[in-house]
Structures are given as structure tokens and as C-alpha cells.
Design a protein around this motif. Structure first.
Motif, PDB file in Angstrom:
ATOM      1  N   VAL A  54      37.730 -18.683  15.818  1.00 38.32           N
ATOM      2  CA  VAL A  54      36.618 -19.096  16.681  1.00 38.32           C
ATOM      3  C   VAL A  54      35.286 -18.771  16.014  1.00 38.32           C
ATOM      4  O   VAL A  54      34.371 -19.601  16.008  1.00 38.32           O
ATOM      5  N   MET A  55      35.173 -17.594  15.437  1.00 35.79           N
ATOM      6  CA  MET A  55      33.928 -17.225  14.762  1.00 35.79           C
ATOM      7  C   MET A  55      33.622 -18.185  13.615  1.00 35.79           C
ATOM      8  O   MET A  55      32.477 -18.616  13.434  1.00 35.79           O
ATOM      9  N   PHE A  56      34.644 -18.522  12.840  1.00 33.82           N
ATOM     10  CA  PHE A  56      34.450 -19.428  11.709  1.00 33.82           C
ATOM     11  C   PHE A  56      34.080 -20.837  12.172  1.00 33.82           C
ATOM     12  O   PHE A  56      33.155 -21.457  11.644  1.00 33.82           O
ATOM     13  N   MET A  57      34.789 -21.330  13.176  1.00 33.75           N
ATOM     14  CA  MET A  57      34.596 -22.711  13.613  1.00 33.75           C
ATOM     15  C   MET A  57      33.343 -22.904  14.468  1.00 33.75           C
ATOM     16  O   MET A  57      32.681 -23.933  14.367  1.00 33.75           O
ATOM     17  N   LYS A  58      33.030 -21.925  15.309  1.00 33.35           N
ATOM     18  CA  LYS A  58      31.939 -22.092  16.276  1.00 33.35           C
ATOM     19  C   LYS A  58      30.715 -21.233  15.977  1.00 33.35           C
ATOM     20  O   LYS A  58      29.701 -21.357  16.644  1.00 33.35           O
TER      21      LYS A  58
ATOM     22  N   LYS B  41      33.076 -18.934  26.093  1.00 32.14           N
ATOM     23  CA  LYS B  41      32.842 -20.379  26.057  1.00 32.14           C
ATOM     24  C   LYS B  41      33.354 -20.993  24.761  1.00 32.14           C
ATOM     25  O   LYS B  41      34.010 -22.033  24.769  1.00 32.14           O
ATOM     26  N   ARG B  42      33.086 -20.353  23.657  1.00 32.49           N
ATOM     27  CA  ARG B  42      33.548 -20.871  22.369  1.00 32.49           C
ATOM     28  C   ARG B  42      35.067 -20.774  22.228  1.00 32.49           C
ATOM     29  O   ARG B  42      35.697 -21.632  21.617  1.00 32.49           O
ATOM     30  N   CYS B  43      35.665 -19.743  22.807  1.00 33.29           N
ATOM     31  CA  CYS B  43      37.141 -19.637  22.812  1.00 33.29           C
ATOM     32  C   CYS B  43      37.759 -20.793  23.582  1.00 33.29           C
ATOM     33  O   CYS B  43      38.706 -21.426  23.111  1.00 33.29           O
ATOM     34  N   ILE B  44      37.223 -21.065  24.764  1.00 34.48           N
ATOM     35  CA  ILE B  44      37.758 -22.157  25.580  1.00 34.48           C
ATOM     36  C   ILE B  44      37.581 -23.484  24.862  1.00 34.48           C
ATOM     37  O   ILE B  44      38.506 -24.304  24.797  1.00 34.48           O
ATOM     38  N   GLU B  45      36.411 -23.707  24.297  1.00 35.69           N
ATOM     39  CA  GLU B  45      36.160 -24.969  23.598  1.00 35.69           C
ATOM     40  C   GLU B  45      37.087 -25.126  22.387  1.00 35.69           C
ATOM     41  O   GLU B  45      37.638 -26.211  22.148  1.00 35.69           O
ATOM     42  N   THR B  46      37.308 -24.050  21.637  1.00 34.86           N
ATOM     43  CA  THR B  46      38.208 -24.103  20.487  1.00 34.86           C
ATOM     44  C   THR B  46      39.630 -24.382  20.948  1.00 34.86           C
ATOM     45  O   THR B  46      40.359 -25.170  20.332  1.00 34.86           O
ATOM     46  N   PHE B  47      40.030 -23.751  22.039  1.00 37.07           N
ATOM     47  CA  PHE B  47      41.349 -23.985  22.612  1.00 37.07           C
ATOM     48  C   PHE B  47      41.510 -25.458  23.002  1.00 37.07           C
ATOM     49  O   PHE B  47      42.527 -26.085  22.714  1.00 37.07           O
ATOM     50  N   GLU B  48      40.503 -26.027  23.630  1.00 36.28           N
ATOM     51  CA  GLU B  48      40.543 -27.442  24.008  1.00 36.28           C
ATOM     52  C   GLU B  48      40.625 -28.333  22.770  1.00 36.28           C
ATOM     53  O   GLU B  48      41.365 -29.320  22.755  1.00 36.28           O
ATOM     54  N   ASP B  49      39.874 -27.985  21.734  1.00 38.09           N
ATOM     55  CA  ASP B  49      39.934 -28.748  20.477  1.00 38.09           C
ATOM     56  C   ASP B  49      41.344 -28.700  19.892  1.00 38.09           C
ATOM     57  O   ASP B  49      41.871 -29.708  19.424  1.00 38.09           O
TER      58      ASP B  49
END
Length: 158
Positions: free
Chosen positions: A65-69, A75-83
């Protein structure tokens, strides 16, 4: 023609998937695994196995998550999970009902994977919201995790 969509829509979908997931997948060590292998592995998992996998995954999720977002928060965890769900072809949905948020995952991998998904979601939400209680409905193919986040919560407005 097979998807019954225009070329423009198809190109947009391909580019969107690349931007949100594919450009990071190799860098964070993702590899495709056939569904049948996951199903077989899930059949043999015990509660201790699930706990162990989640303990190994937690720091990997944080790093990804840190690398991607560019930051690590709920919020970034949820968005990464959705991705990830979109990229893997699993069905998922985030529904809001007043202050309640329902995260629905349809994986079709069996009960052990449902228990795994339920526990992983509880672990992630507990890290950021230790005082909130998540309720789950779980079946062989589906997990519905419900937690109160407020009616104005959106994982896309960070």
C-alpha cells in the motif's frame, strides 16, 4: 466484440487496470495462481494456518500500500484492496447504508478462504479503528464485512 463494448471502452479499461494495478504487480511480487490451486490449498488450512498467513501478509500489505499509494492509512488500504479484487477478477462491492459500510467479497474458493478473508479484513480494520466492531456474514463463496465508518467516509478522497 466478445465483451460487447466499444474499442474506446475496452482501451480505457485496459489502461485503467494498468495504472491501478498491473504496473505495480511485478514490483510487489504478485504472481498469478490458478484458482484450482488456491481451492486445494484452502481445503487443508487450519485456523492456525490462517493466523500464520495473515501474520506474514500484514507487513507485506503495508509495504504494498505504501509503495502503490504513497502512504499507509485505512482509505488507501481499502482502495488497494478494491484494485486487487478488480485485477484478480473476483467480485467485490462497497455499499453504504447510512453510517454502515458493507464490503462484499465473492471469491468462490470455499469456506476456509471465506474465514481467511473475514479475518484479514478484521485485522486491517482493527489496526486503524481498534474501538470499532466489524460484523461479518460468511458463506462458502461470499464474505460481507460491515462496519460503521460514517456516511461521509470515502476511500477515494484522500
Amino acid at each position: 466484440m466478445q465483451k460487447d463494448i466499444s474499442q474506446n471502452v475496452l482501451v480505457r479499461q485496459i489502461l485503467e487496470k494498468y495504472i491501478k494495478w498491473d504496473r505495480f504487480a511485478d514490483k510487489i511480487g504478485m504472481i498469478p495462481i490458478p484458482r484450482g490451486i488456491l481451492e486445494t490449498l484452502g481445503e487443508e488450512m487450519t485456523g492456525e494456518d490462517i493466523d500464520g498467513v495473515i501474520q506474514v501478509m500484514a507487513p507485506l500489505i503495508k509495504e504494498s500500500v505504501m509503495f502503490m499509494k504513497g502512504k499507509y492509512d485505512l482509505k488507501r488500504c481499502i482502495e488497494t484492496f478494491e484494485d486487487y479484487m478488480r485485477a484478480s477478477g473476483m467480485n467485490s462491492d462497497h455499499r453504504i447504508e447510512g453510517a454502515l459500510h458493507h464490503f462484499i467479497i465473492q471469491h468462490e474458493l470455499g469456506m476456509k478462504w471465506s474465514l481467511f478473508a473475514e479475518q484479514l479484513l478484521k485485522e486491517i480494520f482493527h489496526e486503524f479503528l481498534p474501538s470499532k466492531n466489524m460484523k461479518c456474514q460468511t458463506s462458502e463463496k461470499t464474505v460481507i464485512a460491515t462496519i460503521e465508518l460514517g456516511s461521509d467516509f470515502s476511500e477515494h478522497d484522500y
